[in-house]
Design a protein around this motif. Structure first.
Motif, mmCIF file in Angstrom:
data_model
loop_
_atom_site.group_PDB
_atom_site.id
_atom_site.type_symbol
_atom_site.label_atom_id
_atom_site.label_comp_id
_atom_site.label_asym_id
_atom_site.label_seq_id
_atom_site.Cartn_x
_atom_site.Cartn_y
_atom_site.Cartn_z
ATOM 1 N N GLU A 103 -66.325 78.146 -95.027
ATOM 2 C CA GLU A 103 -65.661 77.997 -94.255
ATOM 3 C C GLU A 103 -66.542 76.730 -93.038
ATOM 4 O O GLU A 103 -67.331 77.319 -92.296
ATOM 5 C CB GLU A 103 -65.120 78.991 -93.974
ATOM 6 C CG GLU A 103 -65.151 80.458 -94.841
ATOM 7 C CD GLU A 103 -63.831 79.294 -95.250
ATOM 8 O OE1 GLU A 103 -63.010 78.794 -94.681
ATOM 9 O OE2 GLU A 103 -63.159 79.523 -96.420
ATOM 10 N N GLU A 106 -68.025 78.570 -90.239
ATOM 11 C CA GLU A 106 -69.911 78.909 -90.739
ATOM 12 C C GLU A 106 -70.689 77.574 -90.623
ATOM 13 O O GLU A 106 -71.372 78.631 -91.535
ATOM 14 C CB GLU A 106 -69.202 79.938 -92.248
ATOM 15 C CG GLU A 106 -68.435 81.772 -92.523
ATOM 16 C CD GLU A 106 -68.592 81.797 -93.646
ATOM 17 O OE1 GLU A 106 -69.042 80.774 -95.025
ATOM 18 O OE2 GLU A 106 -67.617 82.569 -93.761
ATOM 19 N N ASN A 108 -72.531 76.882 -89.759
ATOM 20 C CA ASN A 108 -73.847 77.045 -88.389
ATOM 21 C C ASN A 108 -75.352 76.133 -88.009
ATOM 22 O O ASN A 108 -76.714 76.892 -88.813
ATOM 23 C CB ASN A 108 -74.429 78.228 -87.798
ATOM 24 C CG ASN A 108 -73.265 79.297 -87.875
ATOM 25 O OD1 ASN A 108 -72.270 78.964 -86.214
ATOM 26 N ND2 ASN A 108 -73.111 80.357 -88.494
#
Length: 135
Positions: A103, A106, A108
């Protein structure tokens, strides 16, 4: 934005010409395997040029190790089409064991990962621009 039919081939060429240890995961490098460690920044570059793609994270069994790998997927209707411009880092006979769509929220990325991705994208942009201007 529509891309010319041969753009994916040009992108693949630009990526391969732009990889080095500074764009590789943990600056890994192996003679004869320039794609090694390049999968994540490569998937981000592909997503830059093809924003409709998603990044896929999976595990690849090489016959001796189970390695984490990233590539792109394009959903058309109910079907997924996989786009992997760094697969050549794996030995012949390697197999994807499992995978999932990452996603976007997500993703990061660490500072060093963002720097690797930005460096690769700049090199690819420069390569494509020079190619389109006949340099």
């Amino acid at each position: 934005m529509a891309r010319p039919p041969d753009f994916m081939l040009c992108l693949r060429e630009a990526l391969a010409a732009s990889w080095d240890k500074r764009t590789a995961y943990l600056e890994v490098e192996r003679m004869g395997n320039p794609a090694l460690g390049q999968c994540y920044p490569t998937s981000r570059a592909v997503q830059h040029y093809y924003p409709e793609t998603e990044i896929i994270k999976g595990k690849v069994w090489t016959g001796t190790t189970l390695d984490v790998h990233f590539w792109n997927g394009l959903r058309i209707g109910d079907d997924w089409y996989h786009i992997d411009l760094s697969w050549q880092q794996f030995p012949a006979g390697s197999v994807i064991q499992e995978f999932a769509i990452v996603e976007r929220r997500e993703l990061n990325d660490s500072e060093s990962t963002m720097q690797r991705c930005a460096l690769l994208l700049k090199r690819v942009d420069d390569y494509l621009n020079a190619r389109s201007h006949g340099a």
